[in-house]
Design an enzyme around this catalytic site. Structure first.
Site, PDB file in Angstrom:
ATOM      1  CE1 TYR A 143      -2.953  -3.179   0.783  1.00 24.14           C
ATOM      2  CE2 TYR A 143      -4.428  -1.544   0.995  1.00 24.14           C
ATOM      3  CZ  TYR A 143      -4.155  -2.947   0.781  1.00 24.14           C
ATOM      4  OH  TYR A 143      -5.077  -3.853   0.690  1.00 24.14           O
ATOM      5  CE  LYS A 193       2.627 -18.636   0.780  1.00 23.30           C
ATOM      6  NZ  LYS A 193       1.790 -19.784   0.910  1.00 23.30           N
ATOM      7  CG  ASP A 230      -1.301 -20.396   1.872  1.00 28.13           C
ATOM      8  OD1 ASP A 230      -0.796 -20.133   2.977  1.00 28.13           O
ATOM      9  OD2 ASP A 230      -1.007 -21.040   1.113  1.00 28.13           O
ATOM     10  CG  ASP A 254      -7.871  -4.648   2.665  1.00 27.88           C
ATOM     11  OD1 ASP A 254      -8.983  -4.598   3.197  1.00 27.88           O
ATOM     12  OD2 ASP A 254      -7.413  -3.813   1.628  1.00 27.88           O
ATOM     13  CG  ASP A 258     -13.050  -6.968   3.415  1.00 29.96           C
ATOM     14  OD1 ASP A 258     -12.777  -6.034   4.263  1.00 29.96           O
ATOM     15  OD2 ASP A 258     -12.871  -6.350   2.156  1.00 29.96           O
TER      16      ASP A 258
END
Length: 358
Positions: A143, A193, A230, A254, A258
């Protein structure tokens, strides 16, 4: 539920509460006014609120050429807190445009996006099936928007810089530990990750794992876990009860928050605050929802809960608790719900139901 304040900002001497209101785009212009009415209704639990209407968003950019006017930023510096609605950032590249919410987080150093995801139990005495908090680093990762398009002999090549720093990782990690201290389970799970991104995610993971060793025993009661991102998403849907406080870099946080909203019924229920050490801004997790803009059916609950989170962060827990209880009662009864929750009620219907419970 997320019941603890993060920074003690409230003072007994404060006679009024100056709150910036930035509806921005889409249904933000419908749900932020609803949150304002709830704040006006809680009376003596907070100092008298003074609201400052402010501009930002895609529509402002179209009219003026800037999505975040400098006047908005300067006005917020004079406020005690703020509420932000939603922004309709285009999916295509537009010269001169940059997301105002991303810019605000950087301008005001709102380095933590805190998103509680809590279901409402049918019996108020029962524990909710889902009760977790996503703590998302707000200023770095992809970002930072350092992208470039490079022509090559094989066609165009797009590149993006991913920034992870020790400083930002440490302070978001400490925020997660502080939140965990105020919750019954006292558990933090690092989402990363680093099995693939061993340098960037590796630094994030290692920095947060070091925090308990540098805290002089403050976080000895907090259990520290970690999960590959994941796998974390898979387990979030299969067994959400294993999570308490999840701390993640910007992009993962983010996506995870959601996704977690699906576990409680709708994005229209999930609030957040953008928090720093000196300022807090509530923001519903949902977007601008242009498909329902102007129809009067937007769910105001996420915005109302975001107002409660803002109050809690500022130290006004009594007012925040009243709002949370009122919203929970409306959701639990299931008689006044917007279409995203399977109901037929309007935004104003839901607002009126919450105000009656208050």
């Amino acid at each position: 539920m997320f019941r603890t304040q993060i920074r003690r900002m409230a003072t007994a001497a404060r006679q009024s509460l100056r709150i910036g209101l930035i509806p921005a785009d889409g249904i933000g212009k419908e749900v932020i006014p609803a949150a304002r009415k709830v704040l006006e209704a809680i009376g003596s639990d907070i100092p008298k609120p003074e609201f400052v209407p402010l501009l930002a968003g895609w529509e402002v950019f179209v009219r003026s050429g800037t999505a975040l006017p400098e006047e908005t930023v300067e006005a917020l510096r004079e406020c005690d807190g703020a509420l932000f609605g939603a922004v309709s950032s285009p999916s295509r590249r537009v010269t001169g445009y940059s997301s105002p919410i991303v810019a605000l987080r950087k301008e005001l150093d709102l380095y933590a996006n805190i998103r509680p995801v809590v279901s409402v139990a049918a019996n108020p005495e029962d524990k909710p099936a889902v009760d977790l908090v996503v703590v998302r680093e707000n200023t770095e990762c992809l970002y930072v928007k350092q992208e470039q398009l490079v022509p090559t002999e094989n066609g165009r090549e797009a590149r993006a810089t991913r920034l992870i720093t020790e400083r930002a990782s440490r302070r978001i990690g400490k925020m997660a530990f502080e939140i965990a201290l105020g919750r019954p389970r006292k558990q933090v799970t690092i989402i990363h990750k680093s099995n693939v991104l061993s340098v960037t995610d590796g630094l994030f993971r290692e920095t947060i794992r070091q925090i308990p060793f540098d805290s002089n025993g403050r976080y000895d009661s907090v259990k520290l876990e970690e999960q590959i991102v994941d796998s974390a998403v898979y387990r979030l849907f299969r067994e959400p009860q294993i999570y308490d406080v999840m701390v993640a870099p910007n992009l993962y946080g983010d996506i995870i928050s959601d996704a977690a909203a699906a576990l409680v019924g709708s994005l229209g229920l999930v609030p957040s605050v953008n928090a720093g050490d000196k300022f807090v801004m509530g923001e519903p997790v949902h977007g601008s929802a242009p498909d329902i803009e102007g129809k009067g059916i937007a769910n105001p609950i996420a915005a109302i809960r975001s107002a409660a989170l803002m109050l809690r962060h500022l130290g006004y827990t009594g007012g925040a608790d009243r709002i949370d209880r009122a919203v929970d009662q409306v959701v639990r009864e299931g008689q006044v719900l917007t279409p995203d929750l399977g109901g037929k009620s309007s935004t104003d219907d839901v607002l009126d139901a919450v105000l009656k419970k208050l």
